[in-house]
Design a protein around this motif. Structure first.
Motif, PDB file in Angstrom:
ATOM      1  N   MET A   1      -7.083 -27.277 -18.184  1.00  0.00           N
ATOM      2  CA  MET A   1      -5.942 -28.049 -17.719  1.00  0.00           C
ATOM      3  C   MET A   1      -4.733 -27.115 -17.683  1.00  0.00           C
ATOM      4  O   MET A   1      -4.430 -26.454 -18.669  1.00  0.00           O
ATOM      5  N   SER A   2      -4.059 -27.076 -16.557  1.00  0.00           N
ATOM      6  CA  SER A   2      -2.901 -26.197 -16.423  1.00  0.00           C
ATOM      7  C   SER A   2      -1.699 -26.776 -17.173  1.00  0.00           C
ATOM      8  O   SER A   2      -1.684 -27.948 -17.570  1.00  0.00           O
ATOM      9  N   GLU A   3      -0.709 -25.946 -17.325  1.00  0.00           N
ATOM     10  CA  GLU A   3       0.532 -26.378 -17.976  1.00  0.00           C
ATOM     11  C   GLU A   3       1.167 -27.533 -17.196  1.00  0.00           C
ATOM     12  O   GLU A   3       1.715 -28.460 -17.792  1.00  0.00           O
ATOM     13  N   LEU A   4       1.066 -27.479 -15.880  1.00  0.00           N
ATOM     14  CA  LEU A   4       1.631 -28.548 -15.055  1.00  0.00           C
ATOM     15  C   LEU A   4       0.836 -29.844 -15.217  1.00  0.00           C
ATOM     16  O   LEU A   4       1.419 -30.920 -15.295  1.00  0.00           O
ATOM     17  N   HIS A   5      -0.479 -29.746 -15.281  1.00  0.00           N
ATOM     18  CA  HIS A   5      -1.306 -30.935 -15.538  1.00  0.00           C
ATOM     19  C   HIS A   5      -0.881 -31.595 -16.856  1.00  0.00           C
ATOM     20  O   HIS A   5      -0.695 -32.808 -16.924  1.00  0.00           O
ATOM     21  N   GLU A   6      -0.750 -30.771 -17.888  1.00  0.00           N
ATOM     22  CA  GLU A   6      -0.395 -31.288 -19.210  1.00  0.00           C
ATOM     23  C   GLU A   6       0.976 -31.954 -19.200  1.00  0.00           C
ATOM     24  O   GLU A   6       1.150 -33.032 -19.770  1.00  0.00           O
ATOM     25  N   ALA A   7       1.943 -31.320 -18.574  1.00  0.00           N
ATOM     26  CA  ALA A   7       3.293 -31.874 -18.532  1.00  0.00           C
ATOM     27  C   ALA A   7       3.319 -33.186 -17.744  1.00  0.00           C
ATOM     28  O   ALA A   7       3.979 -34.155 -18.148  1.00  0.00           O
ATOM     29  N   GLU A  17       9.586 -30.320 -13.816  1.00  0.00           N
ATOM     30  CA  GLU A  17      10.630 -29.818 -12.915  1.00  0.00           C
ATOM     31  C   GLU A  17      10.803 -28.310 -13.052  1.00  0.00           C
ATOM     32  O   GLU A  17      10.888 -27.586 -12.059  1.00  0.00           O
ATOM     33  N   GLU A  18      10.826 -27.821 -14.282  1.00  0.00           N
ATOM     34  CA  GLU A  18      11.003 -26.384 -14.528  1.00  0.00           C
ATOM     35  C   GLU A  18       9.821 -25.578 -13.989  1.00  0.00           C
ATOM     36  O   GLU A  18      10.003 -24.543 -13.336  1.00  0.00           O
ATOM     37  N   LEU A  19       8.616 -26.042 -14.230  1.00  0.00           N
ATOM     38  CA  LEU A  19       7.425 -25.338 -13.731  1.00  0.00           C
ATOM     39  C   LEU A  19       7.414 -25.294 -12.207  1.00  0.00           C
ATOM     40  O   LEU A  19       7.073 -24.265 -11.606  1.00  0.00           O
ATOM     41  N   LEU A  20       7.793 -26.385 -11.586  1.00  0.00           N
ATOM     42  CA  LEU A  20       7.828 -26.424 -10.124  1.00  0.00           C
ATOM     43  C   LEU A  20       8.949 -25.545  -9.570  1.00  0.00           C
ATOM     44  O   LEU A  20       8.759 -24.828  -8.591  1.00  0.00           O
ATOM     45  N   ARG A  21      10.110 -25.595 -10.214  1.00  0.00           N
ATOM     46  CA  ARG A  21      11.253 -24.799  -9.767  1.00  0.00           C
ATOM     47  C   ARG A  21      10.935 -23.310  -9.829  1.00  0.00           C
ATOM     48  O   ARG A  21      11.303 -22.538  -8.954  1.00  0.00           O
ATOM     49  N   GLN A  22      10.215 -22.904 -10.856  1.00  0.00           N
ATOM     50  CA  GLN A  22       9.862 -21.498 -11.032  1.00  0.00           C
ATOM     51  C   GLN A  22       8.609 -21.095 -10.253  1.00  0.00           C
ATOM     52  O   GLN A  22       8.193 -19.943 -10.316  1.00  0.00           O
ATOM     53  N   ASN A  23       8.003 -22.047  -9.556  1.00  0.00           N
ATOM     54  CA  ASN A  23       6.753 -21.795  -8.834  1.00  0.00           C
ATOM     55  C   ASN A  23       5.683 -21.197  -9.746  1.00  0.00           C
ATOM     56  O   ASN A  23       4.906 -20.336  -9.330  1.00  0.00           O
ATOM     57  N   LYS A  24       5.631 -21.682 -10.985  1.00  0.00           N
ATOM     58  CA  LYS A  24       4.670 -21.162 -11.957  1.00  0.00           C
ATOM     59  C   LYS A  24       3.296 -21.793 -11.814  1.00  0.00           C
ATOM     60  O   LYS A  24       2.310 -21.239 -12.285  1.00  0.00           O
ATOM     61  N   CYS A  25       3.240 -22.960 -11.211  1.00  0.00           N
ATOM     62  CA  CYS A  25       1.974 -23.681 -11.102  1.00  0.00           C
ATOM     63  C   CYS A  25       1.827 -24.279  -9.715  1.00  0.00           C
ATOM     64  O   CYS A  25       2.810 -24.648  -9.081  1.00  0.00           O
ATOM     65  N   ASN A  26       0.606 -24.407  -9.287  1.00  0.00           N
ATOM     66  CA  ASN A  26       0.291 -25.029  -8.005  1.00  0.00           C
ATOM     67  C   ASN A  26       0.196 -26.544  -8.207  1.00  0.00           C
ATOM     68  O   ASN A  26      -0.664 -27.004  -8.963  1.00  0.00           O
ATOM     69  N   PRO A  27       1.035 -27.338  -7.533  1.00  0.00           N
ATOM     70  CA  PRO A  27       0.987 -28.789  -7.726  1.00  0.00           C
ATOM     71  C   PRO A  27      -0.304 -29.422  -7.205  1.00  0.00           C
ATOM     72  O   PRO A  27      -0.587 -30.577  -7.505  1.00  0.00           O
ATOM     73  N   ASN A  28      -1.088 -28.660  -6.466  1.00  0.00           N
ATOM     74  CA  ASN A  28      -2.345 -29.182  -5.918  1.00  0.00           C
ATOM     75  C   ASN A  28      -3.585 -28.626  -6.607  1.00  0.00           C
ATOM     76  O   ASN A  28      -4.702 -28.842  -6.144  1.00  0.00           O
ATOM     77  N   GLN A  29      -3.385 -27.920  -7.712  1.00  0.00           N
ATOM     78  CA  GLN A  29      -4.527 -27.362  -8.430  1.00  0.00           C
ATOM     79  C   GLN A  29      -5.391 -28.496  -8.980  1.00  0.00           C
ATOM     80  O   GLN A  29      -4.909 -29.413  -9.627  1.00  0.00           O
ATOM     81  N   GLU A  57       7.686 -33.899  -3.729  1.00  0.00           N
ATOM     82  CA  GLU A  57       8.775 -33.116  -3.142  1.00  0.00           C
ATOM     83  C   GLU A  57       8.459 -31.626  -3.152  1.00  0.00           C
ATOM     84  O   GLU A  57       8.958 -30.873  -2.335  1.00  0.00           O
ATOM     85  N   HIS A  58       7.604 -31.214  -4.072  1.00  0.00           N
ATOM     86  CA  HIS A  58       7.206 -29.805  -4.187  1.00  0.00           C
ATOM     87  C   HIS A  58       5.819 -29.547  -3.599  1.00  0.00           C
ATOM     88  O   HIS A  58       5.167 -28.562  -3.945  1.00  0.00           O
ATOM     89  N   GLY A  59       5.372 -30.426  -2.731  1.00  0.00           N
ATOM     90  CA  GLY A  59       4.155 -30.150  -1.975  1.00  0.00           C
ATOM     91  C   GLY A  59       2.865 -30.745  -2.497  1.00  0.00           C
ATOM     92  O   GLY A  59       1.794 -30.445  -1.955  1.00  0.00           O
ATOM     93  N   ALA A  60       2.919 -31.562  -3.536  1.00  0.00           N
ATOM     94  CA  ALA A  60       1.691 -32.198  -4.014  1.00  0.00           C
ATOM     95  C   ALA A  60       1.150 -33.119  -2.925  1.00  0.00           C
ATOM     96  O   ALA A  60       1.897 -33.903  -2.341  1.00  0.00           O
ATOM     97  N   ARG A  61      -0.124 -32.999  -2.667  1.00  0.00           N
ATOM     98  CA  ARG A  61      -0.766 -33.774  -1.598  1.00  0.00           C
ATOM     99  C   ARG A  61      -1.423 -35.031  -2.188  1.00  0.00           C
ATOM    100  O   ARG A  61      -2.390 -34.919  -2.947  1.00  0.00           O
ATOM    101  N   PRO A  62      -0.935 -36.216  -1.812  1.00  0.00           N
ATOM    102  CA  PRO A  62      -1.484 -37.455  -2.368  1.00  0.00           C
ATOM    103  C   PRO A  62      -2.844 -37.840  -1.804  1.00  0.00           C
ATOM    104  O   PRO A  62      -3.430 -38.827  -2.235  1.00  0.00           O
TER     105      PRO A  62
END
Length: 162
Positions: A1-7, A17-29, A57-62
């Motif tokens: 599980m990625s850091e973004l998944h956990e958050a 918000e911070e992870l997305l702003r820094q482009n640290k994680c893929n919102p579609n992983q 808003e950061h590209g997550a595909r529903p």
């Protein structure tokens, strides 16, 4: 599980918000250890509308699906997350896709006794179909297909017939 998944699963908006702003994680992983859920699946299931919105808003595909073919709308329906379903619908996310067994989110809501969600999804499905028809006529692209899942599902069906 990625850091973004956990958050997203924990409802930690500031961290998402911070992870997305820094482009640290893929919102579609897709998380292979959790049936290929994306952070959006987690946020939808938990009812975190603010996180659903920022992910999209950061590209997550529903339209992305889990191994069972569930979209974020299926999870929102299962847990009775009406506000999330309303938001997904307002953002033209697919709220009427069938899973591997032919069940749409409205059927999932029926199974789990989420009557308000059933009522909303019945109305929203008609509106979604009308929107997709209008979009097709005007040449507007609608992101409602998880290509990777569709290909995998096609191979599974083909294999089961042989």
């Amino acid at each position: 599980m990625s850091e973004l998944h956990e958050a997203a699963a924990a409802g930690n908006f500031d961290q998402v918000e911070e992870l997305l702003r820094q482009n640290k994680c893929n919102p579609n992983q897709k998380d292979v250890d959790w049936s290929n859920k994306t952070p959006l699946h987690w946020a939808a299931a938990k009812g975190y509308t603010d996180i659903v919105r920022i992910l999209m808003e950061h590209g997550a595909r529903p339209c992305l699906r889990t191994d069972e073919g569930w979209t974020p709308a299926h999870y929102a329906a299962e847990y009775g997350q009406l506000a999330v379903l309303r938001l997904l619908h307002a953002l033209h996310a697919p709220i009427d896709q069938e899973d591997n067994y032919g069940d749409q989110p409205v059927r999932i809501a029926e199974i789990y006794g989420k009557k308000e969600c059933v009522h909303f999804l019945n109305k929203a499905a008609v509106e979604s179909q009308a929107y997709r028809k209008m979009a097709a006529q005007k040449g507007i692209t609608v992101d409602d297909t998880d290509e990777e899942w569709a290909e995998k599902y096609k191979r599974v069906i083909k294999t089961s017939k042989t």
